[in-house]
Design a protein around this motif. Sequence first.
Motif, PDB file in Angstrom:
ATOM      1  N   HIS A 399       0.835  -1.201   0.000  1.00 50.00           N
ATOM      2  CA  HIS A 399       0.000   0.000   0.000  1.00 50.00           C
ATOM      3  C   HIS A 399       0.869   1.250   0.000  1.00 50.00           C
ATOM      4  CE1 HIS A 399      -2.559   3.113   2.137  1.00 50.00           C
ATOM      5  NE2 HIS A 399      -3.192   2.879   1.009  1.00 50.00           N
ATOM      6  N   LEU A 400       0.498   2.221  -0.834  1.00 48.22           N
ATOM      7  CA  LEU A 400       1.213   3.492  -0.930  1.00 48.22           C
ATOM      8  C   LEU A 400       0.310   4.596  -0.374  1.00 48.22           C
ATOM      9  CD1 LEU A 400       2.455   3.074  -4.612  1.00 48.22           C
ATOM     10  CD2 LEU A 400       3.817   2.706  -2.546  1.00 48.22           C
ATOM     11  N   PRO A 401       0.478   4.990   0.885  1.00 48.52           N
ATOM     12  CA  PRO A 401      -0.369   6.055   1.428  1.00 48.52           C
ATOM     13  C   PRO A 401      -0.079   7.379   0.749  1.00 48.52           C
ATOM     14  CG  PRO A 401       1.241   5.303   3.068  1.00 48.52           C
ATOM     15  CD  PRO A 401       1.441   4.470   1.858  1.00 48.52           C
ATOM     16  N   PRO A 402      -1.104   8.202   0.510  1.00 50.36           N
ATOM     17  CA  PRO A 402      -0.893   9.447  -0.225  1.00 50.36           C
ATOM     18  C   PRO A 402      -0.274  10.538   0.639  1.00 50.36           C
ATOM     19  CG  PRO A 402      -3.180   9.280   0.440  1.00 50.36           C
ATOM     20  CD  PRO A 402      -2.516   7.987   0.863  1.00 50.36           C
ATOM     21  N   ALA A 403       0.519  11.374  -0.002  1.00 48.37           N
ATOM     22  CA  ALA A 403       1.061  12.586   0.609  1.00 48.37           C
ATOM     23  C   ALA A 403       0.716  13.728  -0.344  1.00 48.37           C
ATOM     24  CB  ALA A 403       2.566  12.480   0.804  1.00 48.37           C
ATOM     25  N   GLU A 404      -0.142  14.634   0.095  1.00 49.60           N
ATOM     26  CA  GLU A 404      -0.659  15.686  -0.791  1.00 49.60           C
ATOM     27  C   GLU A 404       0.313  16.861  -0.845  1.00 49.60           C
ATOM     28  OE1 GLU A 404      -5.122  16.514  -1.313  1.00 49.60           O
ATOM     29  OE2 GLU A 404      -4.427  18.091   0.039  1.00 49.60           O
ATOM     30  N   GLN A 405       0.674  17.246  -2.071  1.00 45.81           N
ATOM     31  CA  GLN A 405       1.644  18.330  -2.236  1.00 45.81           C
ATOM     32  C   GLN A 405       1.065  19.665  -1.779  1.00 45.81           C
ATOM     33  OE1 GLN A 405       2.922  19.665  -6.265  1.00 45.81           O
ATOM     34  NE2 GLN A 405       4.978  19.050  -5.594  1.00 45.81           N
ATOM     35  N   LEU A 406       1.902  20.470  -1.137  1.00 43.17           N
ATOM     36  CA  LEU A 406       1.512  21.783  -0.634  1.00 43.17           C
ATOM     37  C   LEU A 406       2.071  22.885  -1.521  1.00 43.17           C
ATOM     38  CD1 LEU A 406       2.190  20.959   3.085  1.00 43.17           C
ATOM     39  CD2 LEU A 406      -0.043  21.661   2.201  1.00 43.17           C
ATOM     40  N   ALA A 407       1.313  23.948  -1.674  1.00 39.70           N
ATOM     41  CA  ALA A 407       1.785  25.117  -2.411  1.00 39.70           C
ATOM     42  C   ALA A 407       2.683  25.958  -1.510  1.00 39.70           C
ATOM     43  CB  ALA A 407       0.592  25.948  -2.882  1.00 39.70           C
ATOM     44  N   GLY A 408       3.499  26.784  -2.136  1.00 41.54           N
ATOM     45  CA  GLY A 408       4.294  27.727  -1.364  1.00 41.54           C
ATOM     46  C   GLY A 408       5.754  27.373  -1.231  1.00 41.54           C
ATOM     47  N   PRO A 491      -1.196  21.979  -6.986  1.00 43.34           N
ATOM     48  CA  PRO A 491      -0.015  22.680  -6.473  1.00 43.34           C
ATOM     49  C   PRO A 491      -0.085  24.194  -6.592  1.00 43.34           C
ATOM     50  CG  PRO A 491       0.463  21.627  -8.580  1.00 43.34           C
ATOM     51  CD  PRO A 491      -0.903  21.165  -8.177  1.00 43.34           C
ATOM     52  N   THR A 492      -1.033  24.719  -7.380  1.00 42.20           N
ATOM     53  CA  THR A 492      -1.235  26.170  -7.472  1.00 42.20           C
ATOM     54  C   THR A 492      -2.719  26.470  -7.391  1.00 42.20           C
ATOM     55  OG1 THR A 492      -1.474  26.258  -9.891  1.00 42.20           O
ATOM     56  CG2 THR A 492       0.781  26.357  -8.992  1.00 42.20           C
ATOM     57  N   PHE A 493      -3.058  27.675  -6.934  1.00 42.17           N
ATOM     58  CA  PHE A 493      -4.468  28.045  -6.851  1.00 42.17           C
ATOM     59  C   PHE A 493      -5.089  28.140  -8.235  1.00 42.17           C
ATOM     60  CE2 PHE A 493      -7.830  31.314  -6.758  1.00 42.17           C
ATOM     61  CZ  PHE A 493      -8.715  30.681  -5.889  1.00 42.17           C
ATOM     62  N   TYR A 540      -8.021  27.647   0.175  1.00 40.26           N
ATOM     63  CA  TYR A 540      -6.752  27.165  -0.371  1.00 40.26           C
ATOM     64  C   TYR A 540      -5.580  27.613   0.491  1.00 40.26           C
ATOM     65  CZ  TYR A 540      -3.319  25.882  -3.961  1.00 40.26           C
ATOM     66  OH  TYR A 540      -2.267  25.303  -4.644  1.00 40.26           O
ATOM     67  N   GLN A 541      -5.658  28.830   1.012  1.00 42.56           N
ATOM     68  CA  GLN A 541      -4.590  29.343   1.856  1.00 42.56           C
ATOM     69  C   GLN A 541      -4.474  28.533   3.145  1.00 42.56           C
ATOM     70  OE1 GLN A 541      -2.342  31.566   1.227  1.00 42.56           O
ATOM     71  NE2 GLN A 541      -1.434  31.905   3.248  1.00 42.56           N
ATOM     72  N   GLU A 542      -5.604  28.168   3.743  1.00 42.14           N
ATOM     73  CA  GLU A 542      -5.567  27.428   5.005  1.00 42.14           C
ATOM     74  C   GLU A 542      -5.171  25.976   4.819  1.00 42.14           C
ATOM     75  OE1 GLU A 542      -8.836  25.636   8.021  1.00 42.14           O
ATOM     76  OE2 GLU A 542      -8.767  27.836   8.002  1.00 42.14           O
ATOM     77  N   VAL A 543      -5.685  25.333   3.780  1.00 42.40           N
ATOM     78  CA  VAL A 543      -5.574  23.880   3.663  1.00 42.40           C
ATOM     79  C   VAL A 543      -4.447  23.427   2.737  1.00 42.40           C
ATOM     80  CG1 VAL A 543      -6.813  21.803   2.894  1.00 42.40           C
ATOM     81  CG2 VAL A 543      -8.009  23.571   4.206  1.00 42.40           C
TER      82      VAL A 543
END
Length: 582
Positions: A399-408, A491-493, A540-543
């Motif tokens: 199993h490959l658990p997801p890691a969600e990319q963050l902006a910034g 990855p971008t708004f 988007y800014q918070e999450v």
Amino acid sequence: MSEQNKTTYPGGFDAIVGQMETRMAPFSYGPGEALPPLDADLQPLKHRMMDPAAPDLGESRSSYARKYLDLAKEFEGEAALLHLHGLLVANLRRHAQPPHTAQLFARLWAEEADFLMAHLDARWLVSAVTTFGDHGLTEAQRSLGQSLSVLFGMMKLYETERLFSGSAPDQPFAWKRKSAKHLAMQMDAYAITGGGLDINMLGRLWQEAEKDAVIRPLAQRLLSLLIEDDKTVFRRLRTMRARREKQRAAEAPPESKKKRNPAPVPASRQITDPAQIKWGTVSLIKAPLDRILRFAAHHLDLGAHRVHIYLDDPDPVTVEVLSLHPRIAVTACGATYWAAQKRGRMDNHRMRQVWVATEAYNSTDCHWLAHIDVDEFLLPQDRMADHLARVDADKIALHLPPAEQLAGQGDEAFKLAPRAAGRPASVLQDIYPTFGMHLRGGFISHIEGKLFVRTGIEGLRFGIHAIHWQGAPVTNIQSMPGVYLGHAHAPTFDGFIADLDFRMSDGSYRKTEDEDKFRFSDVVDFLIENEGEEGLKMFYQEVCTLTPELARKLGENGMLVEYPLRLEEKTSRVFGPYLEGQ
């Protein structure tokens, strides 16, 4: 159909407004008749009881006198302050009133809120908050008053109609198939077992009340009465929800009876020497060439033996460029390809994804195959082959658990869901104060992850987040720390907004017709309806954006993954020799 019959109200809004105006003529005052002055002493009025005969009116026939007498009868034996409150409300419902009326009304609530709430019934409290909506002294009073006025007005309308259903006000309807897919004006029905419309609406009103000290006691008292009453749609829906959840729990098989379906692991695939393991990926892709090259370069750089790429909308240049690399197997899924498949081209892109993944599984020369998308990147801490070599011999998949990319932070930072870091779901509300309670795992994309699957099993079939064998999901799947699937979902708004419509209607945000759970799509709908694009930016800014505060909170919970992808560098290194001269 005639114009007259096209509208619920003949004459349209001209007639509606005209009828409304006839009920708003100001009161006429006779000689000596007047409201108390703004600075009147209110204390004696709390102790003087109303005489229903109202002898102080004399023989006056003014409309003010008639209203005074009506209210005197209603408040017989009650404090004169309540009678004054009724007079103020009645005057403020008219087009004109003595100049100080609104200020005197606000003064009563600023100084005597406790007394008024202790002695006025809910009907008068609703009238009071409606009056704030029309004549509040601050914007907060007017805004909240109008919102509550609409809420209670609509409640009166629909609860009146419900009286004709034959069901008591405290009796929820039986759970049956809905009679229609959409409500009036093409609105989707409220998701009873998972919807958050009621929570969002009531919670927002409660928070708005905190902004003004004068209207706060009244507004919060009414909202408290609302959720305590067992004869409202809110209570009925909560009861239906509880019954439905209980019914589902009763229907669900106990853990001991759930079907286990382990797939057999061929001896030829039980390889423990990393140097001998050949692994690869398979993807159905519809994306620009530069994105595909970055995706392929990352996995080839990690050591992939084969990158299977099926092009959903093939163009000759993309096919030609990808074919230059010997470890890329490219398939153009055009008309010729689909004509050769026994099912033809499927309309649903997810069905096409699992179809080509299964085809690659049955033909690949790899020992392990991962079914992932073009915006997903393996993030192993060790070499990928080392991780695969450590998988238990009886396990068919990793199993490959997801890691969600963050902006910034470019492409360097990802976040985990709490369960992937061994943390309780309750941390989400602290990490994302506004939206955490509404997001599965704090993600806007999938939290199920994907699978790395051993090849060589006849009859095995890929799903999006699962694999199937003998007609049931495979269960002998292993989890392992230190290997994640990085998901560059938004990855971008600008990219988030550009993909939003598709994802809401046909993609990963879409709710199925029979899905009751509150989903991210409900959050998006609420923000668009109430805040527009500014609300989406706030979300988007918070999450989705790695601010210093978010980095601190994620780090404290072991949910921050720092993994620089360096995709441009890898693309140049992997494809440079093959693209020279092209």
